[in-house]
Design an enzyme around this catalytic site. Structure first.
Site, mmCIF file in Angstrom:
data_model
loop_
_atom_site.group_PDB
_atom_site.id
_atom_site.type_symbol
_atom_site.label_atom_id
_atom_site.label_comp_id
_atom_site.label_asym_id
_atom_site.label_seq_id
_atom_site.Cartn_x
_atom_site.Cartn_y
_atom_site.Cartn_z
ATOM 1 N N SER A 64 0.859 -1.177 0.000
ATOM 2 C CA SER A 64 0.000 0.000 0.000
ATOM 3 C C SER A 64 0.899 1.231 0.000
ATOM 4 O O SER A 64 1.676 1.433 0.934
ATOM 5 C CB SER A 64 -0.893 -0.037 1.247
ATOM 6 N N LYS A 94 -1.190 -0.996 -4.381
ATOM 7 C CA LYS A 94 -2.366 -0.173 -4.040
ATOM 8 C C LYS A 94 -1.865 1.237 -3.814
ATOM 9 O O LYS A 94 -0.855 1.429 -3.150
ATOM 10 C CB LYS A 94 -3.023 -0.737 -2.781
ATOM 11 N N LYS A 140 -2.939 5.267 -2.605
ATOM 12 C CA LYS A 140 -3.916 6.120 -1.939
ATOM 13 C C LYS A 140 -4.293 7.244 -2.896
ATOM 14 O O LYS A 140 -3.436 7.754 -3.640
ATOM 15 C CB LYS A 140 -3.300 6.704 -0.664
ATOM 16 N N ASP A 164 -7.255 3.355 -3.113
ATOM 17 C CA ASP A 164 -7.954 3.455 -1.825
ATOM 18 C C ASP A 164 -8.183 4.924 -1.491
ATOM 19 O O ASP A 164 -7.229 5.691 -1.346
ATOM 20 C CB ASP A 164 -7.111 2.784 -0.724
ATOM 21 N N GLU A 171 -11.286 1.072 -3.455
ATOM 22 C CA GLU A 171 -11.551 0.830 -2.031
ATOM 23 C C GLU A 171 -12.153 2.066 -1.365
ATOM 24 O O GLU A 171 -11.606 3.167 -1.485
ATOM 25 C CB GLU A 171 -10.217 0.448 -1.368
ATOM 26 N N ASP A 212 -14.036 -1.046 3.027
ATOM 27 C CA ASP A 212 -13.111 -1.195 4.155
ATOM 28 C C ASP A 212 -13.816 -0.589 5.373
ATOM 29 O O ASP A 212 -14.556 -1.277 6.099
ATOM 30 C CB ASP A 212 -11.774 -0.490 3.809
ATOM 31 N N LYS A 242 -10.141 -6.511 8.114
ATOM 32 C CA LYS A 242 -9.100 -6.197 9.098
ATOM 33 C C LYS A 242 -9.670 -6.610 10.442
ATOM 34 O O LYS A 242 -10.730 -6.098 10.837
ATOM 35 C CB LYS A 242 -8.830 -4.688 9.154
ATOM 36 N N GLY A 259 -4.448 -3.882 6.120
ATOM 37 C CA GLY A 259 -3.361 -3.700 7.083
ATOM 38 C C GLY A 259 -3.517 -2.397 7.823
ATOM 39 O O GLY A 259 -4.196 -1.474 7.341
HETATM 40 O O1 OSB Z 1 -7.243 2.133 4.543
HETATM 41 O O2 OSB Z 1 -6.190 0.345 4.276
HETATM 42 C C1 OSB Z 1 -6.282 1.442 4.818
HETATM 43 C C2 OSB Z 1 -3.172 2.141 6.950
HETATM 44 C C3 OSB Z 1 -3.736 2.781 8.019
HETATM 45 C C4 OSB Z 1 -5.099 3.013 8.032
HETATM 46 C C5 OSB Z 1 -5.891 2.592 6.950
HETATM 47 C C6 OSB Z 1 -5.323 1.931 5.870
HETATM 48 C C7 OSB Z 1 -3.936 1.725 5.861
HETATM 49 C C8 OSB Z 1 -3.215 1.118 4.752
HETATM 50 C C9 OSB Z 1 -1.883 0.483 5.076
HETATM 51 O O3 OSB Z 1 -3.573 1.184 3.599
HETATM 52 C C10 OSB Z 1 -1.839 -0.974 4.791
HETATM 53 C C11 OSB Z 1 -0.624 -1.640 5.397
HETATM 54 O O4 OSB Z 1 -0.603 -1.923 6.618
HETATM 55 O O5 OSB Z 1 0.321 -1.899 4.637
HETATM 56 MG MG MG Z 2 -8.485 1.064 3.183
#
Ligand code: OSB
Ligand code: MG
Length: 370
Positions: free
Chosen positions: A135, A161, A163, A188, A213, A238, A262, A290
């Site tokens: 990510s 992925k 953001k 995401d 996402e 999510d 999660k 994650g």
């Molecule tokens: O939206 O998936 C998410 C990290 C913190 C809070 C929300 C998210 C995330 C990540 C990180 O996308 C994923 C990772 O732990 O590698």
């Molecule tokens: Mg997410």
């Protein structure tokens, strides 16, 4: 097992690079690490709260107080043979799912150790390696993002992925597709958009994304169903999914075609398995999200991701993608074909290194039975 002692630690770990999302920028990860001792065995859990209520309404402070006032008193000194028994003792307390999940993981770990089996086996895992991806946070420019993604591809990650945030979305997808036409790519939004932004997501249909996402609000299910109708690309929820009941609503309303699981967000592994099983029956693929976990939480994530319906690559990257030094040995590494090995030893299958845990501890509290 007699639950003799519980310890909670407010921990703060410095990330190797800052992580920017539509919610803000993170430089350190503040979590609560939970230790449970019983019958000469030790179990570990990680509560994936953050310092501020940006992703979830929980924070380190709220989880600390709920653990201290409600959850720990519910189980301390009790005889517990199955995790369900612990959940029954705290189920009257509403919400605070991340607090519950942290303590639940420590109980799963210690009870798996008592049986001499791995956490993966105890959860119903069927695979010895799980598909993973990375990510990638928002970067200073599209070019910087392309460079960052190129570096992760060179490390061996087979699914990327990124953001996105309003004003930093379509141009990023276009820039990546120009450089990497074939990679597995998903985006995401962390709830940063509204239904009126539908044209941006419709435009993304051209770029072969695996999924989009959580585009809309963090508790919404209904508007996502309206958006999904307009799109070819699957929406994955999510933030909006807190329970198997939410998963049912999302699937029945056709708000999403994929769900991110999660354990922290849904209150633990037990609820995660219920969502996994429901989605399997509905032919909805799931993948493991994650929360920038240390090796303790990561061990749990990898174990859960070994269940059969986790068919898409998880946000489960190597320890070094997050931290200079993990607090467990062996650290998590990326294996062949963008997979990660599922630990096979008893419980979480990795060893917590006491002085490393001590170094990241901001404060701690211990509770003894009787
Ligand atoms: O939206 O998936 C998410 C990290 C913190 C809070 C929300 C998210 C995330 C990540 C990180 O996308 C994923 C990772 O732990 O590698
Ligand atoms: Mg997410």
């Amino acid at each position: 097992m007699h639950i003799e002692r519980i310890e909670i630690r407010y921990t703060q770990m410095e990330l190797v690079s800052s992580f920017e999302t539509s919610m803000g920028v993170e430089l350190t990860e503040d979590h609560i690490h939970v230790r449970v001792d019983g019958d000469g065995l030790t179990g570990w859990g990680e509560c994936v709260v953050e310092e501020f209520p940006l992703y979830s309404s929980e924070t380190v402070q709220t989880a600390w107080s709920v653990l201290n006032d409600c959850l720990i008193p519910a189980v301390l000194g009790k005889r517990i043979e199955r995790v369900d028994e612990a959940i029954a003792l705290w189920s009257k307390f509403r919400g605070h799912r991340m607090a519950k999940a942290g303590l639940e993981q420590a109980l799963w770990d210690v009870l798996a150790k008592a049986k001499g089996i791995s956490l993966a086996k105890m959860l119903g895992g069927v695979r010895d390696r799980v598909p993973v991806g990375v990510s990638v946070g928002l970067q200073a420019s599209p070019d910087a993002l392309v460079r960052k993604v190129a570096a992760h591809l060179a490390e061996g990650y087979g699914r990327i992925k990124i953001k996105i945030a309003p004003g930093r979305d379509l141009e990023l997808v276009k820039a990546l597709r120009r450089s990497f036409p074939e990679i597995l790519l998903q985006v995401d939004a962390n709830s940063a958009y509204e239904l009126s932004h539908a044209p941006i997501f419709k435009a993304m249909d051209e770029y072969e994304l695996l999924l989009i996402e959580q585009p809309l609000s963090y508790e919404d299910i209904y508007d996502h169903s309206k958006l999904q109708k307009e799109l070819k690309t699957p929406i994955c929820l999510d933030e909006s999914i807190h329970s198997v009941a939410d998963a049912r609503a999302g699937v029945e309303l056709k708000s999403c075609r994929i769900i991110n699981i999660k354990p922290g967000r849904v209150g633990g592994f037990s609820e995660s398995i219920a969502i996994h099983d429901f989605c399997a029956a509905q032919r909805i693929p799931v993948w493991h999200g994650g929360m920038l976990e240390s090796g303790i939480g990561r061990a749990g994530n990898v174990a859960l991701a070994s269940l059969p319906n986790f068919t898409l690559p998880g946000d489960i990257s190597a320890s070094r993608r997050y931290y200079k030094q993990d607090i467990v040995e062996p650290e998590f590494v990326l294996g062949p074909d963008s997979t990660m090995a599922v630990p096979t030893g008893p419980g979480i299958g990795v060893e917590v290194i006491p002085d490393r845990l001590e170094r990241v501890t901001v404060r701690k509290k211990e509770y003894r039975a009787g």
